[in-house]
Motif scaffolding. Structure first.
Motif, PDB file in Angstrom:
ATOM      1  N   MET A 283       0.811  -1.214   0.000  1.00 25.55           N
ATOM      2  CA  MET A 283       0.000   0.000   0.000  1.00 25.55           C
ATOM      3  C   MET A 283       0.848   1.268   0.000  1.00 25.55           C
ATOM      4  O   MET A 283       0.413   2.320  -0.453  1.00 25.55           O
ATOM      5  CB  MET A 283      -0.890   0.022   1.262  1.00 25.55           C
TER       6      MET A 283
ATOM      7  N   LYS B 175      -8.775  -1.528  -1.375  1.00 25.75           N
ATOM      8  CA  LYS B 175      -8.542  -2.623  -0.445  1.00 25.75           C
ATOM      9  C   LYS B 175      -9.709  -2.821   0.525  1.00 25.75           C
ATOM     10  O   LYS B 175      -9.833  -3.863   1.169  1.00 25.75           O
ATOM     11  CB  LYS B 175      -7.252  -2.374   0.344  1.00 25.75           C
TER      12      LYS B 175
ATOM     13  N   ARG C  18      -5.695   3.397  -3.443  1.00 20.39           N
ATOM     14  CA  ARG C  18      -5.309   2.046  -3.007  1.00 20.39           C
ATOM     15  C   ARG C  18      -6.036   1.666  -1.713  1.00 20.39           C
ATOM     16  O   ARG C  18      -6.447   0.518  -1.533  1.00 20.39           O
ATOM     17  CB  ARG C  18      -3.798   1.959  -2.824  1.00 20.39           C
TER      18      ARG C  18
END
Length: 275
Positions: free
Chosen positions: A170, A234, A230
């Motif tokens: 990440m 997720k 990101r």
């Protein structure tokens, strides 16, 4: 003998259970991103809120806004939770404001340093543990004599990284990385909350914690939009958290609506940890 269900004519309403009218709350870090929203929540439900942090000026500005939005004798105090004497002084001052007791203590302290495992120093590690874990312990230790007479409530703010690991994929820079010390400290907060829920139960004190998921600062959102995307990707809910998302859990755990809840870690993370 307890009845198996409520008598609708005698049961307290949900509004009454959630009401904090006449109660006193001390929020450490109560002018911050999530701490501020919790302060607003408690004031909205009727509590008198004492906001405390290292930056007393910031607290004073926040309390002025809080008082304009929610009427009440809200107060701003300074404290350094790495300093035992400062914590002791805070509790003495809070006791004067509240005439000797506290109904609610919220711990949201955070050091703010960013590091990777490679870059973190002993000093950085020690600071995170000192602020995020030791400071919580010291504050609770000092505040229990104020909470006990009122069968008070303690709410600690932990983190998703107190029970799951950050995904190294990440992070694209040290500037936005999550330091190993932070998760270690927050894991300690979760366990400390469970321990205290057991050992403070005889005093009528409930202890819980909330583990927020991704609630990035606005500055991070502006400076690193790719990182934010990101985070969203997720998360099962496909978005980052916004401060208002913390209100429901905080209101529940700090009020009589959560009177039979103690020793729990409520994850407000959009499902971050389910996969």
């Amino acid at each position: 003998m307890q009845t198996p269900y409520s008598n609708p004519k005698e049961a307290r309403s949900l509004n009454d259970l959630l009401s904090l009218k006449g109660r006193d709350a001390l929020v450490i870090g109560g002018a911050g991103l999530l701490g501020g929203e919790i302060s607003y929540t408690l004031a909205e439900l009727g509590a008198r809120v004492i906001v405390a942090s290292r930056d007393k000026g910031k607290c004073q500005t926040f309390v002025k806004q809080l008082s304009e939005r929610f009427k009440g004798d809200h107060q701003a105090l300074g404290v350094d939770i790495t300093d035992r004497n400062s914590i002791r002084k805070l509790c003495e001052e809070a006791s004067k404001v509240t005439e000797g007791g506290l109904d609610i203590l919220v711990n949201t302290g955070w050091s703010g340093r960013k590091n990777t495992f490679e870059s973190i120093s002993d000093e950085d590690w020690d600071l995170d543990i000192e602020v995020c874990l030791n400071g919580v312990f010291r504050t609770i230790k000092s505040a229990v004599p104020l909470l006990s007479p009122r069968n008070g409530v303690i709410l600690n703010i932990a983190s998703m990284y107190g029970h799951v690991a950050p995904d190294y994929r990440m992070y694209d820079s040290e500037r936005f990385a999550n330091p190993p010390s932070y998760g270690a400290a927050k894991a300690g907060v979760i366990q400390l909350s469970k321990y205290l829920a057991s050992f403070l139960a005889p005093q009528g004190i409930r202890v819980n914690c909330i583990s927020p998921g991704p609630f990035p600062f606005e500055s991070t959102q502006l400076e690193n939009p790719d990182f934010i995307e990101r985070l969203k990707a997720k998360n099962p809910m496909g978005r980052i958290g916004i401060p208002i998302d913390i209100k429901g859990a905080a209101g529940l755990l700090c009020s009589d609506a959560g009177a039979y809840i103690t020793g729990q870690n409520i994850c407000v993370d959009g499902g971050w940890a389910v996969w």
